[in-house]
Motif scaffolding. Structure first.
Motif, PDB file in Angstrom:
ATOM      1  N   VAL A   1       6.217  -8.124  -0.062  1.00 43.14           N
ATOM      2  CA  VAL A   1       5.273  -9.230  -0.290  1.00 43.14           C
ATOM      3  C   VAL A   1       3.854  -8.676  -0.194  1.00 43.14           C
ATOM      4  O   VAL A   1       3.495  -8.046   0.809  1.00 43.14           O
ATOM      5  N   GLU A   2       3.081  -8.932  -1.223  1.00 39.82           N
ATOM      6  CA  GLU A   2       1.721  -8.377  -1.285  1.00 39.82           C
ATOM      7  C   GLU A   2       0.740  -9.482  -1.662  1.00 39.82           C
ATOM      8  O   GLU A   2       0.941 -10.176  -2.657  1.00 39.82           O
ATOM      9  N   GLN A   3      -0.328  -9.599  -0.882  1.00 43.01           N
ATOM     10  CA  GLN A   3      -1.299 -10.666  -1.160  1.00 43.01           C
ATOM     11  C   GLN A   3      -2.137 -10.400  -2.410  1.00 43.01           C
ATOM     12  O   GLN A   3      -2.608 -11.325  -3.060  1.00 43.01           O
ATOM     13  N   GLY A   4      -2.316  -9.129  -2.731  1.00 39.44           N
ATOM     14  CA  GLY A   4      -3.140  -8.791  -3.899  1.00 39.44           C
ATOM     15  C   GLY A   4      -2.281  -8.588  -5.132  1.00 39.44           C
ATOM     16  O   GLY A   4      -1.051  -8.660  -5.073  1.00 39.44           O
ATOM     17  N   PRO A   5      -2.958  -8.336  -6.271  1.00 39.31           N
ATOM     18  CA  PRO A   5      -2.196  -8.016  -7.483  1.00 39.31           C
ATOM     19  C   PRO A   5      -1.584  -6.620  -7.353  1.00 39.31           C
ATOM     20  O   PRO A   5      -2.228  -5.711  -6.821  1.00 39.31           O
TER      21      PRO A   5
ATOM     22  N   GLY B   1       0.851  -1.186   0.000  1.00 45.70           N
ATOM     23  CA  GLY B   1       0.000   0.000   0.000  1.00 45.70           C
ATOM     24  C   GLY B   1       0.891   1.243   0.000  1.00 45.70           C
ATOM     25  O   GLY B   1       2.101   1.170  -0.273  1.00 45.70           O
ATOM     26  N   ILE B   2       0.301   2.373   0.334  1.00 43.81           N
ATOM     27  CA  ILE B   2       1.048   3.632   0.286  1.00 43.81           C
ATOM     28  C   ILE B   2       2.182   3.639   1.316  1.00 43.81           C
ATOM     29  O   ILE B   2       3.228   4.257   1.093  1.00 43.81           O
ATOM     30  N   VAL B   3       2.023   2.900   2.409  1.00 44.92           N
ATOM     31  CA  VAL B   3       3.065   2.892   3.439  1.00 44.92           C
ATOM     32  C   VAL B   3       4.223   1.975   3.025  1.00 44.92           C
ATOM     33  O   VAL B   3       5.395   2.368   3.043  1.00 44.92           O
TER      34      VAL B   3
ATOM     35  N   ASN C   1     -18.677   1.311   1.688  1.00 40.74           N
ATOM     36  CA  ASN C   1     -18.196   1.387   3.069  1.00 40.74           C
ATOM     37  C   ASN C   1     -16.758   0.874   3.041  1.00 40.74           C
ATOM     38  O   ASN C   1     -16.529  -0.330   2.923  1.00 40.74           O
ATOM     39  N   GLY C   2     -15.800   1.788   3.074  1.00 37.40           N
ATOM     40  CA  GLY C   2     -14.378   1.420   2.935  1.00 37.40           C
ATOM     41  C   GLY C   2     -13.745   1.209   4.299  1.00 37.40           C
ATOM     42  O   GLY C   2     -14.078   1.904   5.258  1.00 37.40           O
ATOM     43  N   ILE C   3     -12.821   0.257   4.326  1.00 36.22           N
ATOM     44  CA  ILE C   3     -12.247  -0.109   5.636  1.00 36.22           C
ATOM     45  C   ILE C   3     -10.868   0.518   5.824  1.00 36.22           C
ATOM     46  O   ILE C   3     -10.038   0.492   4.907  1.00 36.22           O
TER      47      ILE C   3
HETATM   48  P1  FAD Z   1      -3.147  -0.652   2.738  1.00 35.90           P
HETATM   49  O1  FAD Z   1      -3.303   0.222   1.584  1.00 35.90           O
HETATM   50  O2  FAD Z   1      -4.366  -1.371   3.207  1.00 35.90           O
HETATM   51  O3  FAD Z   1      -2.013  -1.671   2.398  1.00 35.90           O
HETATM   52  C1  FAD Z   1      -1.773  -2.844   3.166  1.00 35.90           C
HETATM   53  C2  FAD Z   1      -1.447  -3.946   2.204  1.00 35.90           C
HETATM   54  O4  FAD Z   1      -1.028  -5.084   2.943  1.00 35.90           O
HETATM   55  C3  FAD Z   1      -2.654  -4.351   1.392  1.00 35.90           C
HETATM   56  O5  FAD Z   1      -2.421  -4.104   0.031  1.00 35.90           O
HETATM   57  C4  FAD Z   1      -2.841  -5.809   1.712  1.00 35.90           C
HETATM   58  O6  FAD Z   1      -3.247  -6.567   0.607  1.00 35.90           O
HETATM   59  C5  FAD Z   1      -1.451  -6.212   2.217  1.00 35.90           C
HETATM   60  N1  FAD Z   1      -1.519  -7.362   3.133  1.00 35.90           N
HETATM   61  C6  FAD Z   1      -2.247  -7.465   4.258  1.00 35.90           C
HETATM   62  N2  FAD Z   1      -2.088  -8.681   4.808  1.00 35.90           N
HETATM   63  C7  FAD Z   1      -1.240  -9.372   3.996  1.00 35.90           C
HETATM   64  C8  FAD Z   1      -0.702 -10.676   4.042  1.00 35.90           C
HETATM   65  N3  FAD Z   1      -1.011 -11.545   5.002  1.00 35.90           N
HETATM   66  N4  FAD Z   1       0.133 -11.032   3.054  1.00 35.90           N
HETATM   67  C9  FAD Z   1       0.468 -10.179   2.073  1.00 35.90           C
HETATM   68  N5  FAD Z   1      -0.016  -8.929   1.981  1.00 35.90           N
HETATM   69  C10 FAD Z   1      -0.865  -8.531   2.931  1.00 35.90           C
HETATM   70  N6  FAD Z   1      -6.555   8.747   4.323  1.00 35.90           N
HETATM   71  C11 FAD Z   1      -6.184  10.016   4.067  1.00 35.90           C
HETATM   72  O7  FAD Z   1      -5.087  10.401   4.402  1.00 35.90           O
HETATM   73  N7  FAD Z   1      -7.013  10.882   3.426  1.00 35.90           N
HETATM   74  C12 FAD Z   1      -8.247  10.510   3.031  1.00 35.90           C
HETATM   75  O8  FAD Z   1      -8.996  11.292   2.447  1.00 35.90           O
HETATM   76  C13 FAD Z   1      -8.676   9.189   3.309  1.00 35.90           C
HETATM   77  N8  FAD Z   1      -9.914   8.810   2.976  1.00 35.90           N
HETATM   78  C14 FAD Z   1     -10.291   7.529   3.180  1.00 35.90           C
HETATM   79  C15 FAD Z   1     -11.554   7.135   2.756  1.00 35.90           C
HETATM   80  C16 FAD Z   1     -11.954   5.834   2.908  1.00 35.90           C
HETATM   81  C17 FAD Z   1     -13.304   5.433   2.443  1.00 35.90           C
HETATM   82  C18 FAD Z   1     -11.087   4.906   3.534  1.00 35.90           C
HETATM   83  C19 FAD Z   1     -11.492   3.496   3.719  1.00 35.90           C
HETATM   84  C20 FAD Z   1      -9.836   5.297   3.967  1.00 35.90           C
HETATM   85  C21 FAD Z   1      -9.425   6.613   3.804  1.00 35.90           C
HETATM   86  N9  FAD Z   1      -8.176   7.046   4.230  1.00 35.90           N
HETATM   87  C22 FAD Z   1      -7.776   8.318   3.968  1.00 35.90           C
HETATM   88  C23 FAD Z   1      -7.260   6.150   4.970  1.00 35.90           C
HETATM   89  C24 FAD Z   1      -6.204   5.570   4.056  1.00 35.90           C
HETATM   90  O9  FAD Z   1      -6.807   5.058   2.922  1.00 35.90           O
HETATM   91  C25 FAD Z   1      -5.427   4.458   4.743  1.00 35.90           C
HETATM   92  O10 FAD Z   1      -5.116   4.821   6.044  1.00 35.90           O
HETATM   93  C26 FAD Z   1      -4.144   4.144   3.997  1.00 35.90           C
HETATM   94  O11 FAD Z   1      -4.419   3.908   2.640  1.00 35.90           O
HETATM   95  C27 FAD Z   1      -3.453   2.923   4.588  1.00 35.90           C
HETATM   96  O12 FAD Z   1      -2.329   2.596   3.802  1.00 35.90           O
HETATM   97  P2  FAD Z   1      -1.492   1.298   4.132  1.00 35.90           P
HETATM   98  O13 FAD Z   1      -0.424   1.182   3.143  1.00 35.90           O
HETATM   99  O14 FAD Z   1      -1.137   1.272   5.551  1.00 35.90           O
HETATM  100  O15 FAD Z   1      -2.569   0.099   4.017  1.00 35.90           O
END
Ligand code: FAD
Length: 830
Positions: free
Chosen positions: A31-35, A10-12, A332-334
């Motif tokens: 390592v990413e579970q999705g495409p 993801g973005i992090v 409904n986004g998580i």
């Molecule tokens: P993710 O993008 O969820 O990435 C985690 C990744 O880990 C996923 O791709 C997943 O597939 C992978 N993963 C998990 N488990 C496994 C495993 N066992 N094996 C391999 N891969 C795995 N934030 C803002 O700053 N501004 C906004 O306006 C905003 N609006 C939002 C609106 C909605 C509706 C939602 C739901 C969220 C919003 N957010 C917003 C929050 C923001 O989207 C998230 O906090 C942020 O994208 C999280 O990024 P991440 O990389 O931590 O997680």
């Protein structure tokens, strides 16, 4: 080089890969579970609004860096950040005040911000209903992040730098050996690793469970909807000014109704936090399929229109043009919420090499990634991360029940106006000291910290207000600073300075270190020589490798190999545990054990000029300086109760901390209370305590000074031993800090009109320019004016005039020498 595995693209995770690559690290696998082209986590559908300003300096600086980085991240001439500006509007007077407070934060943390009139709001955002708007906060550098696009660009660029991406690969387990990670198990085999960073977003709980780590986050669904085309926007894509983000107006927040908005070309996007919390268990979502698209991804659940109904009504009020539209689609986004709203960043306390960077918004993503990269490559983050340290929670706060309840409360309150002292609504009475029943009888007003109930003042002291000498009479306060405050604090401060008061110190962290390696460990970790005789107390610091202050500790040598530590946070415990484990692994002769004894002990502070009289009623021992000197500890009994007495003081008056086990707690309270009857003893709370400690110049780690500051700048040399022979963490950095002039220092200021209150975190101006910020503040009852500490430029000296901005008003203040109270320390001896 070290083999790093990042879980989650993801973005992090992708930002982290980039930050590591740019620091020269080579052996990185994601390592990413999705495409990869759309992984299906929260990032895949994030609308990307970036409002940078936050009460937390850390979070604001993370956001600022994210903006800078995404602005510079370009492909085909288009950057990943659309700097449209951010507008937060007020439709109530309370919100307008709140925006003024936020304007203060922005200036404190170095973000350009403007409070603008209702007309100016309409000017910037013509579709707003002029009848509703009272004014707004405008931040020109806010805007829209193209999070999904940034992720793709980062994958592409880091791949070119050698980062390996394993897509559609599910992490199923973590391999460890000797409390260290060795590899990541996936459905396609094992990936060896020296360092693993879980950037798994709301799946963090599941990944943590693979190593027995409780990750305190709760996935919650949050509603986001798009309207049909707005008639006056139809055809706007033809407009060349509309770039890839399909938006032209600032991002908009209407927090009085829990709403936010952005444009999507002809449509509007509406985000809503006013609905009921909808908790999710990530593992129930199943495995991400190989085919993810916009409408079909694990982090996206079906829209529940009935939950959105109030949002739609409020939207049509705020933006009348949208009355001509309908809700075209929604979901409904998580994403993740935590008990205190902060991100979770840092190393697992029990497992070396296992890191977490989760519960991170797009807004803070690059900042968090940089912090983790700095920790991995340099051993510390340049921005203090204490507020989002993974280990900041108490054990009880990691229980699923606590995480669920408090994270849901956080969701509900996300846009609410929260007072800095406001306690959690629930759970309350989770942890109480054995003095609790007596405190309630005295009408204690409790606030909550770390699950503990902590008295702030006692209603039973109210009748003493009329006996207060004139100069001690509390001044009138404004409505905001009167919240969670009582003038009774003045009585309690006065009694502490002139008679004697008892304070419940149970909520302060107490750890025990014992074993043959205990002394060596403390010598290595702290700035002081701990090899003093048994019975000595040492006030010392923990530093990071760059000389930044991690914590300040009181270390009492109870026995040759037994030490008790008075500490600040649960993070201190994790730090000590990790180092004790490492040292113990080297040789049995270096073994030592660290234990948290906070809950298995209780403690009263008995302080004031008549403390000696009180203790004389329950013991015949000599407690004067001759018999029991300052900064010493002894185990004895008073009134027949076994106690450990610590001769130290947080309030600047003579006395002790009296510690026993909770079974004796109530009796200890009763015996002291009885003994104090003829000596004017009262119970006093945290409000008086905070005032007295500020007057005495006692700094609090985490608020007044952090890992961004060294002891020279922070004025904390009292806790550093000159010429300590042993090497210790941060020693060489400290030595070089001594030779260079720092640009800033923690200075004491007092308010000129002797009554205008400030609360902490306000910006400080010198000759009209924002030059620093307040850390903590209180009314100094003894010095009869509000007192604060502030980070100011080095050149500002005693007597210089500054100004503090408080809810948009200017308060005049003066830099003063510190401590304000008893600099000669005459009050501490008898
Ligand atoms: P993710 O993008 O969820 O990435 C985690 C990744 O880990 C996923 O791709 C997943 O597939 C992978 N993963 C998990 N488990 C496994 C495993 N066992 N094996 C391999 N891969 C795995 N934030 C803002 O700053 N501004 C906004 O306006 C905003 N609006 C939002 C609106 C909605 C509706 C939602 C739901 C969220 C919003 N957010 C917003 C929050 C923001 O989207 C998230 O906090 C942020 O994208 C999280 O990024 P991440 O990389 O931590 O997680």
């Amino acid at each position: 080089s070290k083999r790093v595995v990042i879980i989650g693209a993801g973005i992090v995770g992708t930002n982290l890969a980039d930050e590591l690559v740019s620091r020269g690290w080579k052996n990185i696998t994601v390592v990413e579970q999705g495409p990869l082209q759309m992984p299906g986590g929260s990032t895949s559908h994030a609308p990307g609004l970036v409002f940078q300003t936050n009460p937390s300096k850390t979070m604001t600086l993370f956001a600022k860096y994210t903006v800078e980085k995404l602005l510079a991240l370009e492909k085909d001439g288009t950057s990943c950040f659309n700097q449209l500006g951010g507008l937060e509007v007020a439709t109530t007077p309370e919100r307008l005040q709140e925006l003024r407070r936020k304007h203060g934060y922005a200036q404190s943390w170095g973000i350009e911000a403007h409070i603008i009139s209702a007309d100016e709001c309409i000017n910037k955002y013509p579709s707003l209903n002029p009848q509703l708007i009272l004014g707004g906060l405008y931040i020109p550098s806010d805007g829209l992040a193209l999070a999904a696009r940034a992720t793709q660009i980062l994958i592409e660029s880091t791949r070119q730098s050698g980062v390996r991406y394993l897509e559609s690969t599910l992490v199923t387990g973590i391999q460890t050996e000797n409390s260290h990670v060795t590899g990541v198990e996936t459905d396609k085999g094992v990936v060896p690793a020296d360092i693993i960073v879980s950037c798994a977003g709301f799946w963090g709980v599941e990944i943590g469970a693979m190593v027995g780590l409780k990750v305190p986050l709760l996935p919650l669904a949050h509603q986001y909807a798009k309207t049909t085309a707005v008639p006056h926007l139809v055809g706007r894509e033809a407009n060349t000014r509309i770039n890839a983000m399909n938006a032209e107006l600032p991002i908009l927040r209407h927090q009085d109704q829990d709403l936010y908005y952005r444009e999507h070309g002809e449509q509007y996007g509406i985000g809503y936090y006013g609905h009921r919390p909808m908790p999710i268990v990530a593992s129930s979502l199943g495995v991400t399929s190989a085919h993810v698209d916009e409408k079909n991804m694990p982090s996206r659940l079906d829209f529940t229109p009935e939950d959105f109904a109030p949002a739609w009504e409020a939207t049509k009020e705020l933006l009348p043009a949208l009355r001509e539209t309908e809700i075209a689609e929604g979901f409904n986004g998580i994403f993740s919420f935590t008990p205190d709203g902060g991100s979770l960043v840092g190393q697992a306390p029990h497992l070396d090499g296992f890191y977490v960077a989760e519960a991170v918004w797009v807004t803070h993503s690059a900042g968090v990634a940089r912090a983790v990269a700095e920790i991995l490559t340099e051993g510390r983050s340049s921005i203090d991360i204490a507020e989002c340290e993974l280990t900041r929670f108490e054990d009880v706060q990691l229980s699923p029940e606590y995480v669920s309840e408090t994270s849901q409360q956080n969701f509900v309150e996300i846009y609410d106006i929260i007072h800095p002292l406001a306690p959690k609504v629930s759970p309350r009475d989770l942890r109480v000291s054995p003095f609790h029943a007596r405190q309630k009888e005295l009408g204690a007003f409790f606030l909550e910290v770390g699950g503990w109930e902590r008295p702030h003042w006692y209603q039973a002291n109210e009748h003493l207000l009329k006996t207060l000498p004139d100069p001690w009479r509390p001044v009138q306060r404004d409505a905001w600073s009167s919240k969670f405050y009582s003038p009774i604090a003045a009585v309690e401060a006065w009694k502490t300075r002139h008679a004697v008061a008892v304070y419940d110190m149970t909520t302060f962290h107490r750890f025990e270190i014992n074993g043959p390696g205990a002394l060596k460990l403390l010598q290595y970790l702290t700035t002081s020589d701990i090899s003093k005789p048994v019975g000595t107390i040492t006030h010392t610091l923990l530093l990071n490798s760059q000389g930044g202050i991690l914590s300040d500790l009181f270390i009492s040598r109870i026995g040759d190999h037994l030490f008790q530590i008075g500490a600040n946070t649960a993070t201190d415990l994790a730090y000590l545990l990790r180092h004790a484990r490492k040292q113990s692994q080297r040789s049995p002769s270096l073994w030592c054990q660290v234990r948290d004894i906070t809950g298995s002990t209780c403690c009263l502070g008995l302080w004031g000029p008549r403390a000696l009289d009180v203790i004389g009623e329950v013991s015949s021992e000599d407690f004067s300086d001759a018999g029991f000197p300052y900064m010493t500890v002894k185990r004895t009994s008073i009134a027949g109760i076994p106690v450990t007495l610590f001769r130290k003081s947080f309030v600047g008056e003579f006395g002790w901390e009296i510690q026993t086990s909770p079974d004796f707690g109530q009796r200890l309270w009763d015996m002291i209370w009885q003994a104090g009857k003829h000596h004017g003893l009262i119970a006093a709370g945290r409000a008086a305590f905070n005032s007295l400690r500020l007057e005495k110049g006692i700094r609090i780690t985490g608020s007044d000074m952090t890992s961004e500051h060294n002891p020279y700048e922070a004025g904390a040399l009292y806790a550093v031993q000159k010429n300590k022979k042993d090497d210790y963490v941060g020693k060489s950095a400290l030595r070089s800090a001594a030779t260079r002039a720092s640009a800033r220092r923690l200075a004491c200021i007092t308010i000129d009109d002797s009554q205008s209150m400030i609360m902490g975190k306000e910006p400080v101006f010198y000759q009209g320019k924002a030059v620093g910020y307040v850390t903590t503040a209180a009314f100094g009852f003894t010095v009869r004016k509000p007192v604060a500490y502030a980070w100011l430029p080095r050149g500002l000296e005693r007597g210089d005039k500054v100004e503090v901005e408080y809810f948009g008003t200017t308060i005049k203040a003066t830099v003063v020498g510190d401590p304000l109270y008893d600099p000669e320390e005459t009050r501490l001896s008898k």
